[in-house]
Design a protein around this motif. Structure first.
Motif, PDB file in Angstrom:
ATOM      1  N   PHE B 155      34.591  53.690  12.739  1.00  0.00           N
ATOM      2  CA  PHE B 155      35.601  54.661  13.196  1.00  0.00           C
ATOM      3  C   PHE B 155      36.796  54.636  12.264  1.00  0.00           C
ATOM      4  O   PHE B 155      36.994  53.685  11.506  1.00  0.00           O
ATOM      5  N   GLN B 156      37.576  55.718  12.330  1.00  0.00           N
ATOM      6  CA  GLN B 156      38.880  55.703  11.659  1.00  0.00           C
ATOM      7  C   GLN B 156      39.965  55.894  12.716  1.00  0.00           C
ATOM      8  O   GLN B 156      40.618  54.956  13.116  1.00  0.00           O
ATOM      9  N   CYS B 157      40.131  57.123  13.220  1.00  0.00           N
ATOM     10  CA  CYS B 157      41.175  57.324  14.240  1.00  0.00           C
ATOM     11  C   CYS B 157      40.744  56.755  15.584  1.00  0.00           C
ATOM     12  O   CYS B 157      41.567  56.414  16.415  1.00  0.00           O
ATOM     13  N   GLY B 158      39.439  56.683  15.824  1.00  0.00           N
ATOM     14  CA  GLY B 158      38.939  56.079  17.054  1.00  0.00           C
ATOM     15  C   GLY B 158      38.777  57.020  18.230  1.00  0.00           C
ATOM     16  O   GLY B 158      38.320  56.617  19.295  1.00  0.00           O
ATOM     17  N   TYR B 159      39.141  58.292  18.047  1.00  0.00           N
ATOM     18  CA  TYR B 159      39.099  59.188  19.208  1.00  0.00           C
ATOM     19  C   TYR B 159      37.680  59.449  19.706  1.00  0.00           C
ATOM     20  O   TYR B 159      37.437  59.496  20.903  1.00  0.00           O
ATOM     21  N   CYS B 160      36.754  59.564  18.781  1.00  0.00           N
ATOM     22  CA  CYS B 160      35.384  59.876  19.185  1.00  0.00           C
ATOM     23  C   CYS B 160      34.624  58.618  19.600  1.00  0.00           C
ATOM     24  O   CYS B 160      33.501  58.704  20.088  1.00  0.00           O
ATOM     25  N   THR B 161      35.234  57.443  19.343  1.00  0.00           N
ATOM     26  CA  THR B 161      34.506  56.175  19.409  1.00  0.00           C
ATOM     27  C   THR B 161      33.903  55.830  20.782  1.00  0.00           C
ATOM     28  O   THR B 161      32.736  55.443  20.850  1.00  0.00           O
ATOM     29  N   CYS B 192      32.274  63.430  14.779  1.00  0.00           N
ATOM     30  CA  CYS B 192      33.374  62.583  14.322  1.00  0.00           C
ATOM     31  C   CYS B 192      34.143  63.339  13.248  1.00  0.00           C
ATOM     32  O   CYS B 192      33.634  63.552  12.156  1.00  0.00           O
ATOM     33  N   ARG B 193      35.352  63.732  13.568  1.00  0.00           N
ATOM     34  CA  ARG B 193      36.135  64.533  12.616  1.00  0.00           C
ATOM     35  C   ARG B 193      36.587  63.679  11.432  1.00  0.00           C
ATOM     36  O   ARG B 193      36.908  64.179  10.384  1.00  0.00           O
ATOM     37  N   CYS B 194      36.626  62.366  11.625  1.00  0.00           N
ATOM     38  CA  CYS B 194      36.999  61.491  10.512  1.00  0.00           C
ATOM     39  C   CYS B 194      35.808  61.236   9.596  1.00  0.00           C
ATOM     40  O   CYS B 194      35.960  60.640   8.540  1.00  0.00           O
TER      41      CYS B 194
HETATM   42  S1  FES Z   1      36.916  58.169  14.231  1.00  0.00           S
HETATM   43 FE1  FES Z   1      38.241  59.867  14.223  1.00  0.00          FE
HETATM   44  S2  FES Z   1      36.994  61.370  15.143  1.00  0.00           S
HETATM   45 FE2  FES Z   1      35.609  59.778  14.826  1.00  0.00          FE
END
Ligand code: FES
Ligand SMILES: Cc1cc2nc3c(=O)[nH]c(=O)nc-3n(C[C@H](O)[C@H](O)[C@H](O)COP(=O)(O)OP(=O)(O)OC[C@H]3O[C@@H](n4cnc5c(N)ncnc54)[C@H](O)[C@@H]3O)c2cc1C
Ligand code: FES
Lengths: 329, 214
Positions: B155-161, B192-194
């Motif tokens: 993950f990066q931002c973690g929103y989809c995690t 995952c947008r990241c």
């Molecule tokens: S980690 Fe950012 S949307 Fe998947």
């Protein structure tokens, strides 16, 4: 989302009784209806949850013709993974797995999949004209964004396509839809289940208001060895079809004994290619044969500003699917 | 979401539990009703319960087991499972990305199957078991899939995690994690947008190959 009443009957009769009141809708998996309710495209006063009805079975039935009956509440994932379906109706399994996502296939039912509404953006946006959502308001797609739209069987009133993958396979497999309503049980041949838009694009199919789908019945066939579902879309997975082809061949000694072809993403209903099926009979199952039928397949096609690419993509997809089915791809 | 046309009745009565449910609901919604309605109607409600008032304010009672804990709740029929989890139960691990089934951020397990909670009506999970990301770890011990996501930077931002992890666990349990291609196909319902996809695939591969109980 508007408020609504919610009931969860346990008998078919109570479902049918409930459906006779206007403003009442069945909910099965909810994956299409809840979406449309959130968008304000549909706003039923009452939802009848049919999940208590015993309509989940998948069974083989012996009769004059051996058939496979699939309950209207069988989940898309359950049907796709079912050993008997994979073995005897692999085309159906493939088409189901090409649809939506693993999560959505765990929600989506067979009945709901057949009844899902078009994904035309004008149908979804309540601020825009759409004869399907609001009869008489006009078709926004005709001269608007029409990249995803129909090239066969459309009318001046509506050029939307049916979005289901499963239905394309069922059309090719000559399924029958079993329905029950106030007047009792009846069987609708798959080709007569979904409609062309004509002057009444608000009607997607021929199911009466008081009827519910109980089973989908597929006759057993000789196509299991040589069938293929090919879906072309904007990304590799989790997208609706630009065009898709369900192809089933019965090949003996290199010759085509029988063929069934239906395509998705090209019409208001799964589109059968009867003429092509006839033309293929008796021919060798070869690349040459397949490449010759493209022109025949496209007779009567009509494109719009943004979907002219489908005039090429459709025969190309069909030929490719035929090659895969014949195992010469 | 538009809020008009208030109504909403309890589920129809041919299930055995329905009578008791209806009573439970009358009692629980009576309080809400009294809090919200004008004096005249309150009198009717106090005297003997007025059906019409009930019809206006009734919520539907539901029993759901969430992360191993039984909950008796009262919900409007239009409440999605996602909104119930986040707004009523403060289980905010489950994310709302699109709210239309298009991203997978809201993925939870219902009776062991992964589904999009944004398109699931909470009333329809009555009598079922729901597992969210909060229910995956065993106390302080993370689930192997959680460990693997950390190890592989899934993950990066973690929103989809949370949605990715719930989906990944189901993907392995379903037996759809046998190759990178298969994982990509069966994880396609989680966007995952990241663009952490390669690392997500690696995390799932490791859990699958590790052969641990997931
Ligand atoms: S980690 Fe950012 S949307 Fe998947
Ligand atoms: C993001 C997204 C992507 C998708 N991608 C695809 C895709 O690529 N391919 C594809 O084919 N589909 C796709 N779908 C659509 C999905 O397949 C449908 O939403 C699903 O099949 C509907 O089934 P359901 O049981 O959830 O129906 P519901 O939402 O419960 O109902 C849909 C309609 O069917 C009616 N209905 C349900 N059961 C019956 C019955 N037994 N008798 C009579 N009427 C009934 C309901 O009244 C309602 O009008 C996608 C959906 C989403 C949200
Ligand atoms: S929030 Fe449910 S799929 Fe996006």
């Amino acid at each position: 989302m508007k408020q609504f009443q919610y009931v969860r009957p346990t008998s078919q009769q109570s479902v049918i009784d409930a459906l006779t009141k206007p403003g009442t809708k069945i909910i099965a998996g909810g994956s299409n209806l809840v979406d449309l309710m959130k968008h304000g495209v549909m706003s039923p006063d009452k939802l009848v949850d049919i999940n208590k009805l015993p309509l989940r079975d998948i069974s083989s039935i012996m009769g004059n013709v051996r058939t496979i009956a699939i309950g209207a509440l069988a989940l898309n994932s359950q049907v796709a993974e079912h050993a008997m379906i994979k073995e005897r109706l692999p085309l159906l399994s493939q088409a189901l797995n090409a649809g939506a996502s693993a999560q959505l296939r765990n929600m989506a039912t067979v009945g709901g999949n057949l009844m899902q509404r078009t994904r035309c953006p004008y149908f979804y946006d309540t601020a825009l004209p759409c004869n399907k959502r609001n009869p008489g308001s006009g078709c926004g797609a005709l001269e608007g964004f029409n990249r995803m739209h129909a090239i066969f069987g459309q009318s001046e009133k509506c050029i939307a396509v049916h979005p289901s993958d499963m239905a394309v396979a069922l059309a090719a497999l000559d399924a029958t839809v079993e329905v029950v309503g106030k007047k009792g049980r009846r069987y609708i041949a798959f080709k007569d289940f979904h409609r062309l838009p004509g002057d009444h694009p608000e009607l997607d199919n021929t199911l009466a208001k008081d009827e519910l789908i109980t089973n989908v019945i597929v006759p057993e066939n000789n196509f299991a060895k040589n069938s293929y579902y090919l879906k072309v879309r904007d990304r590799a997975s989790y997208a609706f079809a630009l065009v898709s082809a369900a192809v089933a061949l019965d090949i003996d000694n290199g010759r085509i004994q029988d063929a069934r072809i239906a395509m998705g993403g090209v019409a208001h209903k799964p589109w059968r290619f009867y003429e092509v099926e006839k033309a293929l009979k008796g021919k060798p199952a070869s690349t040459e044969t397949f490449e010759q039928i493209g022109e025949l397949a496209m007779q009567g096609a009509k494109a719009y500003k943004e979907n002219a690419f489908k005039l090429k993509l459709t025969p190309a997809t069909l030929v490719e699917a035929l090659k895969h089915a014949a195992r010469i791809a | 979401m538009k809020k008009n046309k208030p109504c909403g009745n309890a589920p129809e009565g041919n299930e055995p539990e329905d009578n008791s449910r209806r009573n439970f609901l009358k009692q629980s919604s009576l309080l809400t009703a009294i809090a919200l309605i004008p004096g005249v109607a309150v009198k009717a409600a106090e005297g003997h319960f007025d059906e019409k008032v009930a019809a206006v304010f009734e919520k539907v009672p539901v029993s759901i087991e969430i992360n191993g804990k039984a909950h008796k709740l009262s919900v409007e029929p239009r409440t999605t499972l996602l909104d119930l989890l986040r707004e009523q139960l403060d289980l905010t691990g489950t994310k709302k990305g699109c709210d239309y089934g298009q991203c997978g951020a809201c993925t939870v397990h219902v009776n062991g199957k992964r589904v999009n909670s944004c398109l699931t009506l909470a009333v329809m999970t009555h009598g079922k078991k729901v597992t969210t990301i909060e229910g995956l770890a065993n106390g302080d011990q993370l689930h192997p899939m959680q460990e693997a996501f950390i190890k592989h930077d899934g993950f990066q931002c973690g929103y989809c995690t949370p949605g990715q992890i719930m989906s990944a666990v189901a993907c392995v349990r379903e037996g759809h994690a046998n190759s990178e291609a298969e994982i990509r196909e069966y994880m396609s319902g989680n966007i995952c947008r990241c663009g952490a996809y390669p690392n997500i695939v690696n995390a799932i591969m490791e859990v699958k190959e590790g052969g641990q109980q997931v």
